[in-house]
Design a protein around this motif. Structure first.
Motif, PDB file in Angstrom:
ATOM      1  N   GLU A 145       0.972  -1.134   0.063  1.00  0.00           N
ATOM      2  CA  GLU A 145      -0.083   0.125   0.084  1.00  0.00           C
ATOM      3  C   GLU A 145       0.994   1.333   0.046  1.00  0.00           C
ATOM      4  O   GLU A 145       0.661   2.271  -0.875  1.00  0.00           O
ATOM      5  N   ARG A 146       1.867   1.258   0.858  1.00  0.00           N
ATOM      6  CA  ARG A 146       2.797   2.486   0.657  1.00  0.00           C
ATOM      7  C   ARG A 146       3.315   2.915  -0.675  1.00  0.00           C
ATOM      8  O   ARG A 146       3.349   4.007  -0.682  1.00  0.00           O
TER       9      ARG A 146
ATOM     10  N   GLU B 206       0.738   4.429  -2.563  1.00  0.00           N
ATOM     11  CA  GLU B 206       0.551   5.743  -2.202  1.00  0.00           C
ATOM     12  C   GLU B 206       1.648   6.782  -2.883  1.00  0.00           C
ATOM     13  O   GLU B 206       1.388   7.791  -3.294  1.00  0.00           O
TER      14      GLU B 206
ATOM     15  N   SER C 149      -2.741   6.221   4.649  1.00  0.00           N
ATOM     16  CA  SER C 149      -2.263   5.500   5.748  1.00  0.00           C
ATOM     17  C   SER C 149      -1.522   6.172   6.833  1.00  0.00           C
ATOM     18  O   SER C 149      -1.427   5.487   7.953  1.00  0.00           O
ATOM     19  N   GLN C 150      -1.393   7.410   6.721  1.00  0.00           N
ATOM     20  CA  GLN C 150      -0.915   8.132   7.685  1.00  0.00           C
ATOM     21  C   GLN C 150      -1.631   9.248   8.431  1.00  0.00           C
ATOM     22  O   GLN C 150      -1.263   9.870   9.351  1.00  0.00           O
TER      23      GLN C 150
END
Length: 215
Positions: free
Chosen positions: A53-54, A57, A173-174
């Motif tokens: 996912e990262r 992104e 996510s952050q």
């Protein structure tokens, strides 16, 4: 405020230890440079977050932060917070980047950043790109390690707002982090703007700078 231009700028290297480091530290500068120079080559290296996912992104975010650029992004899978233990892999990645690029400017973390991954990457960059202008970006975080920068990139209010919006949009996510919000990003940009007599700015550390005052 004394101003120095970058001169011809056709190729840029940006590096980050983690996905979102580059955008947080230099997103406004990237928007500014890429809009002013369509087709600018941007070689980006991120040491961790690959394969999930990262990375997704990061790819979407940097595409948005580098509009019209020739973006070439590599995202590796080194474990977060473990760069000292994976030093050889990180060093090889930076040296491989240096071997295939001849940038006019390098954007990297600060060498005195409190996070060991950021600090370690900054030291690798300073040894690999010895003859290049390297600007060390700052990342607001819990450690409270912001210092007294020596170089500033003024940002228009529109660019500062867009940077804050893109950070929120592309890194879901952050969002749970207590410091990851629009107020933090615009607040720091406002403070750096005060320091260089403009509304908003990003700030950078410069270890060495060669002048050519005869041109």
């Amino acid at each position: 405020m004394i101003r120095l231009g970058a001169g011809p700028l056709g190729s840029l290297v940006v590096v980050g230890a983690h996905c979102d480091d580059i955008a947080i530290g230099a997103g406004g500068a990237l928007l500014t440079m890429c809009r002013a120079r369509p087709g600018l080559r941007v070689d980006a290296l991120v040491l961790s977050g690959g394969g999930g996912e990262r990375e997704r992104e990061e790819r979407a975010a940097l595409a948005a932060f580098c509009p019209g650029a020739d973006l070439r992004l590599t995202v590796l899978k080194l474990p977060d917070g473990r760069l000292p233990a994976r030093w050889e892999e990180a060093k090889s990645a930076v040296e491989e980047l240096r071997a295939r690029t001849e940038p006019d400017l390098v954007l990297a973390p600060r060498t005195d950043d409190a996070h060991q991954d950021h600090r370690g990457l900054a030291k690798l960059v300073s040894t690999a790109f010895r003859d290049h202008l390297v600007l060390g970006y700052e990342i607001v975080k819990w450690d409270g390690d912001l210092g007294r920068p020596s170089a500033y990139q003024p940002l228009s209010p529109e660019t500062a707002e867009e940077k804050a919006r893109l950070l929120q949009e592309h890194y879901p996510s952050q969002r749970h982090r207590p410091w990851y919000d629009r107020e933090a990003f615009l607040g720091l940009a406002r403070i750096r703007g005060i320091e260089c007599h403009t509304r908003y700015a990003e700030a950078f550390a410069v270890a060495k700078l060669t002048l050519d005052l005869g041109e």
